[in-house]
Design a protein around this motif. Sequence first.
Motif, mmCIF file in Angstrom:
data_model
loop_
_atom_site.group_PDB
_atom_site.id
_atom_site.type_symbol
_atom_site.label_atom_id
_atom_site.label_comp_id
_atom_site.label_asym_id
_atom_site.label_seq_id
_atom_site.Cartn_x
_atom_site.Cartn_y
_atom_site.Cartn_z
ATOM 1 N N THR A 144 0.864 -1.179 0.000
ATOM 2 C CA THR A 144 0.000 0.000 0.000
ATOM 3 C C THR A 144 0.905 1.235 0.000
ATOM 4 O O THR A 144 1.696 1.418 0.918
ATOM 5 C CB THR A 144 -0.913 0.018 1.236
ATOM 6 O OG1 THR A 144 -1.632 -1.201 1.277
ATOM 7 C CG2 THR A 144 -1.878 1.194 1.168
ATOM 8 N N VAL A 145 0.794 2.016 -1.050
ATOM 9 C CA VAL A 145 1.611 3.229 -1.175
ATOM 10 C C VAL A 145 0.704 4.419 -0.882
ATOM 11 O O VAL A 145 -0.374 4.552 -1.481
ATOM 12 C CB VAL A 145 2.204 3.336 -2.584
ATOM 13 C CG1 VAL A 145 3.057 4.587 -2.699
ATOM 14 C CG2 VAL A 145 3.003 2.102 -2.919
ATOM 15 N N SER A 146 1.115 5.243 0.057
ATOM 16 C CA SER A 146 0.336 6.452 0.335
ATOM 17 C C SER A 146 1.254 7.653 0.180
ATOM 18 O O SER A 146 2.428 7.603 0.546
ATOM 19 C CB SER A 146 -0.262 6.391 1.739
ATOM 20 O OG SER A 146 0.750 6.187 2.684
ATOM 21 N N PHE A 154 -1.348 -2.298 -4.221
ATOM 22 C CA PHE A 154 -0.829 -3.188 -5.254
ATOM 23 C C PHE A 154 -0.793 -4.604 -4.687
ATOM 24 O O PHE A 154 -0.111 -4.849 -3.695
ATOM 25 C CB PHE A 154 0.577 -2.753 -5.677
ATOM 26 C CG PHE A 154 0.594 -1.381 -6.310
ATOM 27 C CD1 PHE A 154 0.423 -1.227 -7.668
ATOM 28 C CD2 PHE A 154 0.741 -0.252 -5.527
ATOM 29 C CE1 PHE A 154 0.409 0.027 -8.240
ATOM 30 C CE2 PHE A 154 0.730 1.005 -6.086
ATOM 31 C CZ PHE A 154 0.562 1.152 -7.453
ATOM 32 N N GLN A 155 -1.566 -5.495 -5.319
ATOM 33 C CA GLN A 155 -1.666 -6.861 -4.813
ATOM 34 C C GLN A 155 -0.697 -7.740 -5.588
ATOM 35 O O GLN A 155 -0.930 -8.043 -6.762
ATOM 36 C CB GLN A 155 -3.092 -7.369 -4.975
ATOM 37 C CG GLN A 155 -4.079 -6.565 -4.144
ATOM 38 C CD GLN A 155 -5.501 -7.013 -4.379
ATOM 39 O OE1 GLN A 155 -5.809 -7.609 -5.400
ATOM 40 N NE2 GLN A 155 -6.368 -6.690 -3.447
ATOM 41 N N GLY A 156 0.382 -8.125 -4.942
ATOM 42 C CA GLY A 156 1.368 -8.987 -5.579
ATOM 43 C C GLY A 156 2.063 -8.329 -6.741
ATOM 44 O O GLY A 156 2.572 -9.019 -7.634
ATOM 45 N N PRO A 159 4.931 -1.521 -7.016
ATOM 46 C CA PRO A 159 4.381 -0.209 -7.326
ATOM 47 C C PRO A 159 5.220 0.492 -8.384
ATOM 48 O O PRO A 159 6.430 0.286 -8.494
ATOM 49 C CB PRO A 159 4.439 0.548 -6.000
ATOM 50 C CG PRO A 159 4.634 -0.484 -4.970
ATOM 51 C CD PRO A 159 5.322 -1.633 -5.605
ATOM 52 N N SER A 160 4.569 1.305 -9.154
ATOM 53 C CA SER A 160 5.265 2.063 -10.186
ATOM 54 C C SER A 160 6.284 3.008 -9.547
ATOM 55 O O SER A 160 6.030 3.580 -8.469
ATOM 56 C CB SER A 160 4.225 2.862 -10.982
ATOM 57 O OG SER A 160 4.839 3.916 -11.642
ATOM 58 N N THR A 164 6.620 6.125 -6.177
ATOM 59 C CA THR A 164 7.475 6.024 -4.989
ATOM 60 C C THR A 164 8.678 6.967 -5.049
ATOM 61 O O THR A 164 9.499 6.944 -4.132
ATOM 62 C CB THR A 164 8.000 4.584 -4.844
ATOM 63 O OG1 THR A 164 8.662 4.226 -6.046
ATOM 64 C CG2 THR A 164 6.871 3.622 -4.576
ATOM 65 N N SER A 165 8.795 7.762 -6.093
ATOM 66 C CA SER A 165 9.939 8.675 -6.155
ATOM 67 C C SER A 165 9.680 9.906 -5.285
ATOM 68 O O SER A 165 8.535 10.203 -4.921
ATOM 69 C CB SER A 165 10.186 9.072 -7.605
ATOM 70 O OG SER A 165 9.010 9.619 -8.141
ATOM 71 N N TRP A 166 10.740 10.618 -4.981
ATOM 72 C CA TRP A 166 10.696 11.830 -4.135
ATOM 73 C C TRP A 166 9.967 11.524 -2.811
ATOM 74 O O TRP A 166 8.977 12.148 -2.450
ATOM 75 C CB TRP A 166 9.997 12.991 -4.856
ATOM 76 C CG TRP A 166 10.680 13.448 -6.097
ATOM 77 C CD1 TRP A 166 11.893 13.059 -6.543
ATOM 78 C CD2 TRP A 166 10.186 14.377 -7.049
ATOM 79 N NE1 TRP A 166 12.215 13.681 -7.716
ATOM 80 C CE2 TRP A 166 11.172 14.510 -8.053
ATOM 81 C CE3 TRP A 166 9.018 15.114 -7.158
ATOM 82 C CZ2 TRP A 166 11.006 15.353 -9.141
ATOM 83 C CZ3 TRP A 166 8.874 15.948 -8.242
ATOM 84 C CH2 TRP A 166 9.861 16.074 -9.239
#
Lengths: 399, 508
Positions: A144-146, A154-156, A159-160, A164-166
């Motif tokens: 889980t990206v917040s 994202f299940q299995g 994440p792009s 996740t940058s910065w």
Amino acid sequence: MARTHVRDFLSRFVRPLVAGGEVHIGSPIPADDVDRWDHELGDATVELVAVDEARHAVVSTLVCRPPAFVLDVDELALAAGLHNALFLVHPRAEEWSVSDRVRREIIDTALAQVGRPLTHNRTRVIARHALLHNLFHLTRRDTTVSWWTGRARFQGQTPSRRLTSWKNLRRVREEFTDVGFDELLAVPDTAPVVATLLRRTPLTQLLDSHPGAPPLHWEDAVFLLRDAELARAVAYRLVPDAAPRDQITGPARLAAAFEQMLERTPDEADVRAVAAFLVHLAALFCFGELGLREPGAKSPLISTVLAAEAAGQRPRGLVTLFALSGALAAVDPRIATPPGIAALPALAARWLVHRAQTAELLGDAVIDALAARLRRHLRFAPRDPSDAVTLPDPAAPAA
Amino acid sequence: MALEHVAQGQTRFFTPGVAPDPRGILLGRYCVMTFPTLEGAVSWFRLYSSEAALDELLSNLTITKCKTALGSREIVVQIPAVSSYAADRAARLCRLVGGAIYTGTAKHFVKYRDDRSPYGYDAVDIGTMPATTDFMVHGDEFAQGYLREGDLPFGRLLFRLSIRKLPGGEHLDAEDRADLFLAVARGLSEGIIRYLWRNRVEAQAGLFTPGASSAFDDHSRDRGYMLIRVRALPERILALFLGTPGIDVFRPAGASAAVAVGYQHPIDLASCSSVFPGDTFHVFWPGDRVDVLPGPIALSDIADLTRVDLELDRPKDPRPHGGGPIESIGVELKLAAAMGPPRRVVATLIALEHGSRLKRILFALPPVSLRGHRVAVTERGILVIGSENLDVIPLGQLLCELTPGLLVPLGMDVVPRVSAEVLARALGHQAGVVTVFTTVGRPFQIGEGSFSSLERRSLAKLEVQQVFVEDFGAEPAAEAQVINDAVGRFALWGFPDAPDRKLLPPGK
């Protein structure tokens, strides 16, 4: 749709399923692809040998001489069915654009693929177990990206990088969750596929289980108890050298299945075989306590698991497991005690201690009730010594 | 009203607040027993206390006078259902004295198990309870509501009951006479104590005054008496005390009560000792008299209470005795020829110049002879100490042991022949030190830490190659983790129908 070669399926799904690693789930596999893959197996020797060697390594801890395995269409279909079941929990299959009709078609396809004939062939049973031994231990890592304006799950999937940058500037936080069998294969869509699949591999059901898995159907698995090597391997796997509650988990599960078996109309020989096997497991508990400092001391295992204050935490089948020997003594004493137990005086002494302690903790009412249920299936009739044993006539030689 | 038999393994019941115990028997938190009269309840207490401890029930035990809707009155005893074994005992005794037993938790109590239904009963049609009833019991053919009228604390019931005369109760066997109490009037106490002491009866005594129960008591009159605890009282003395006015004999009942000999309380007091406060001791006299003494009772040995005769006019002063300083009697230590049989050789002191010979002997000796020997090189020579007989090394001055670590030349002894401990103290010899007497020069000492193994010392350093062990065990299987690949937007485009559609019922 691009046609997948069996080579890719073996290396990306089947081999990691057997040997561990990343089990890749792609597009659902139609039944026609499995038929095509059967013909392509000859072009995937490297991957095929890798899978068979991994299966050989898996069963090398079960039997002394593992049989030679060659993956064929039977196991390919089982693997394809499992793949399709896992696709049903793929995030792509849960989008709004996937209609119920399509999901049902995938379920039907998976059911048809795993619906291979039941088998009592030793090699095939071991081969299927080697293929599916990891079924209860499949996991999936969800991320889980917040970030400062939103979140995504994202299940299995990874994440792009765009999300996740910065990390500091966008206050990105990643949380990982591992989901297991109960969320992958025990959901309503996949449960019937897994239930059908597990009936095809009774050895896996005997050796391993999960609380969310369908219960064992003893009538499908009892033939394995007649193979001494496999029965011994199952018994030793079920009674591990662990804490008392872990020791009784597996045997209690099988005893609970035995309780269900008694409610049906099984063959008398099957009831005897399962009862004798459970009595043998009880003898293994005695065997594990031969090293006690005081030979006549009460069993710490039974005191722990059958304690009155822990009655609410007893797993299903535990009472039957420990009461069975006492009940059989009243119904058919020949299988109430494991054969050869008298050869070891220390073991015989522990056996008596266990039986006395069990009768004390469970009470006669429980044992009598189980004996009454057993009497419906076991008709103890001692053989009349005046009966002559007759052998069948030899078959007439072919003309 | 209908009761259903509970089946084995049944876990769901209509009756609220009940559950199966580990044996599968239906049990609530409490058991309720109904008796038509108070005598029935007392009989139950009497029977139960003789078989088991009432203490475990007293925490939640209530005795209630109840009225039914028809106006009849009953005595209801509520006990905690600590286990089905205790409840079985309570049920058996309750039926024996004509009562009925039910189990439940709050308002509804259902009939407890009997022979016809070994797992108990469940009331299937429990309706709304009338507002005027406090609780309801469900029997075979009826459901009865009760209204509480008043409580009777168990402690009050206990003290209202009179102790009863036992036929032949004065004859006690040796076990019963092992511990008795005597209540002796003040005027008789000195004579009784002297009598007991003379007859070698172990006893402790104390003076007690019962607590005043009324403000109208005559405080000027001393109501106190001497309480004597006697052990193993002979039968003849017991008979004498029982027949003597002013002396009453009591048997202890638990740690906090005693009952007159020849009498018995209807309820076994030892089984309900928690009723008595911890700081009291109750003495049950005949004639409904109960004395409450401050407890736990502190008593003194009667051997210290016997009369003491003083003769102050003839004092006996202690006579002083003088002493003198210790004279110095020091004697110099010497070595002299030993008188006794030769001792075992445990060490040898080899001159430094004989080191090369020692090396050659070490090469020649078998490993067994070298094992356990220790060596230290000092300026006085090479000292070799063996674990066993060291006469295998025919070199140097052979030494034998006087006391552990104290070595003298073979065939010699130290004069004056003082004990080994005295000699060690004079030399400053202690554990961890080896002291060696030589024929020439003064003795010398060397620490145990200076010694090293002769085996190790005789070897040169070798280079050893490390090898690795092959593990033939099966490798633990790695975890299988599901990875969902990206399948594109048209992954399901044109997915064909299943070959057999009869496997599942048609979809919605």
